[in-house]
Design an enzyme around this catalytic site. Structure first.
Site, mmCIF file in Angstrom:
data_model
loop_
_atom_site.group_PDB
_atom_site.id
_atom_site.type_symbol
_atom_site.label_atom_id
_atom_site.label_comp_id
_atom_site.label_asym_id
_atom_site.label_seq_id
_atom_site.Cartn_x
_atom_site.Cartn_y
_atom_site.Cartn_z
ATOM 1 N N ILE A 43 33.209 42.951 15.505
ATOM 2 C CA ILE A 43 34.048 42.962 14.301
ATOM 3 C C ILE A 43 33.285 43.724 13.219
ATOM 4 C CG2 ILE A 43 35.264 41.552 12.588
ATOM 5 C CD1 ILE A 43 35.094 39.219 14.695
ATOM 6 N N GLU A 44 33.750 44.929 12.950
ATOM 7 C CA GLU A 44 33.040 45.785 11.988
ATOM 8 C C GLU A 44 33.532 45.549 10.568
ATOM 9 O OE1 GLU A 44 33.189 49.790 13.618
ATOM 10 O OE2 GLU A 44 31.741 49.204 15.166
ATOM 11 N N CYS A 53 28.422 41.572 16.193
ATOM 12 C CA CYS A 53 28.540 42.017 17.582
ATOM 13 C C CYS A 53 29.395 41.045 18.396
ATOM 14 C CB CYS A 53 27.168 42.093 18.229
ATOM 15 S SG CYS A 53 26.121 43.427 17.631
ATOM 16 N N GLU A 55 28.800 39.694 21.305
ATOM 17 C CA GLU A 55 28.044 38.560 21.868
ATOM 18 C C GLU A 55 27.933 37.430 20.858
ATOM 19 O OE1 GLU A 55 27.335 41.748 21.760
ATOM 20 O OE2 GLU A 55 25.805 42.325 23.219
ATOM 21 N N CYS A 86 22.225 44.148 21.924
ATOM 22 C CA CYS A 86 21.272 44.648 20.935
ATOM 23 C C CYS A 86 20.171 43.598 20.716
ATOM 24 C CB CYS A 86 21.980 44.970 19.620
ATOM 25 S SG CYS A 86 22.357 43.513 18.624
ATOM 26 N N CYS A 89 21.271 40.279 19.124
ATOM 27 C CA CYS A 89 22.037 39.444 20.057
ATOM 28 C C CYS A 89 21.137 38.843 21.129
ATOM 29 C CB CYS A 89 23.177 40.246 20.680
ATOM 30 S SG CYS A 89 24.494 40.562 19.479
HETATM 31 N N1 THU Z 1 27.730 46.120 19.370
HETATM 32 C C1 THU Z 1 28.030 44.935 19.968
HETATM 33 O O1 THU Z 1 29.118 44.385 19.768
HETATM 34 N N2 THU Z 1 27.103 44.387 20.784
HETATM 35 C C2 THU Z 1 25.883 44.942 21.054
HETATM 36 O O2 THU Z 1 25.037 44.304 21.655
HETATM 37 C C3 THU Z 1 25.628 46.316 20.642
HETATM 38 C C4 THU Z 1 26.464 46.795 19.501
HETATM 39 C C5 THU Z 1 28.720 46.712 18.470
HETATM 40 C C6 THU Z 1 28.359 46.638 17.015
HETATM 41 C C7 THU Z 1 29.150 47.783 16.441
HETATM 42 O O3 THU Z 1 30.465 47.335 16.139
HETATM 43 C C8 THU Z 1 29.248 48.785 17.582
HETATM 44 O O4 THU Z 1 28.897 48.066 18.760
HETATM 45 C C9 THU Z 1 28.332 49.978 17.442
HETATM 46 O O5 THU Z 1 27.039 49.592 17.167
#
Ligand code: THU
Length: 132
Positions: A43-44, A53, A55, A86, A89
């Site tokens: 969710i940005e 993220c 997760e 990441c 997470c």
């Molecule tokens: N993102 C995730 O949802 N999980 C991760 O472990 C890596 C990154 C998302 C965050 C952001 O919305 C997009 O991927 C680009 O970084």
């Protein structure tokens, strides 16, 4: 619950990804030791640092419902490749994981890798370091 089912749930959750900035869609699904499943997507936010993220969305949904032990978590990101969690997470997974928690990296419905936390976050700083 087979790993493949958890990957399918993560793929479903990815459809709800709110990622207008990166356009990078991620889905995750958590299986708790109580047998509950919680899924989530990334969710940005226009203020990029407020992004959550997939997760963490899934894990926080589980924890907020009272389920704090992760048996497995499936993660699907980019099509046709594996997306690893990441660093933040990985740390959040560590908080609710045990030695046999499985981290499942889905490439598609039927192709996935199964990892342990120690493989992806060796030497993790955890509650044990705080004497908990
Ligand atoms: N993102 C995730 O949802 N999980 C991760 O472990 C890596 C990154 C998302 C965050 C952001 O919305 C997009 O991927 C680009 O970084």
């Amino acid at each position: 619950m087979e790993y493949q089912d958890l990957v399918s749930k993560a793929i479903d959750a990815r459809k709800n990804s709110y990622s207008p900035y990166s356009k990078f869609k991620v889905g995750a699904a958590v299986l708790t030791y109580d047998g509950k499943i919680y899924s989530g997507c990334n969710i940005e936010n226009a203020s990029y640092g407020a992004t959550n993220c997939a997760e963490r969305t899934a894990i926080y949904k589980a924890v907020s419902e009272g389920y704090t032990t992760i048996k497995a978590i499936a993660i699907v990101g980019v099509e046709n490749d594996y997306t690893y969690p990441c660093g933040i997470c990985r740390q959040v997974i560590a908080e609710f994981a045990s030695v046999d928690t499985k981290i499942i990296l889905g490439k598609g419905e039927t192709e996935y890798l199964v990892k342990t936390l120690d493989e992806i976050l060796p030497g993790a700083f955890t509650k044990k370091d705080l004497g908990k």
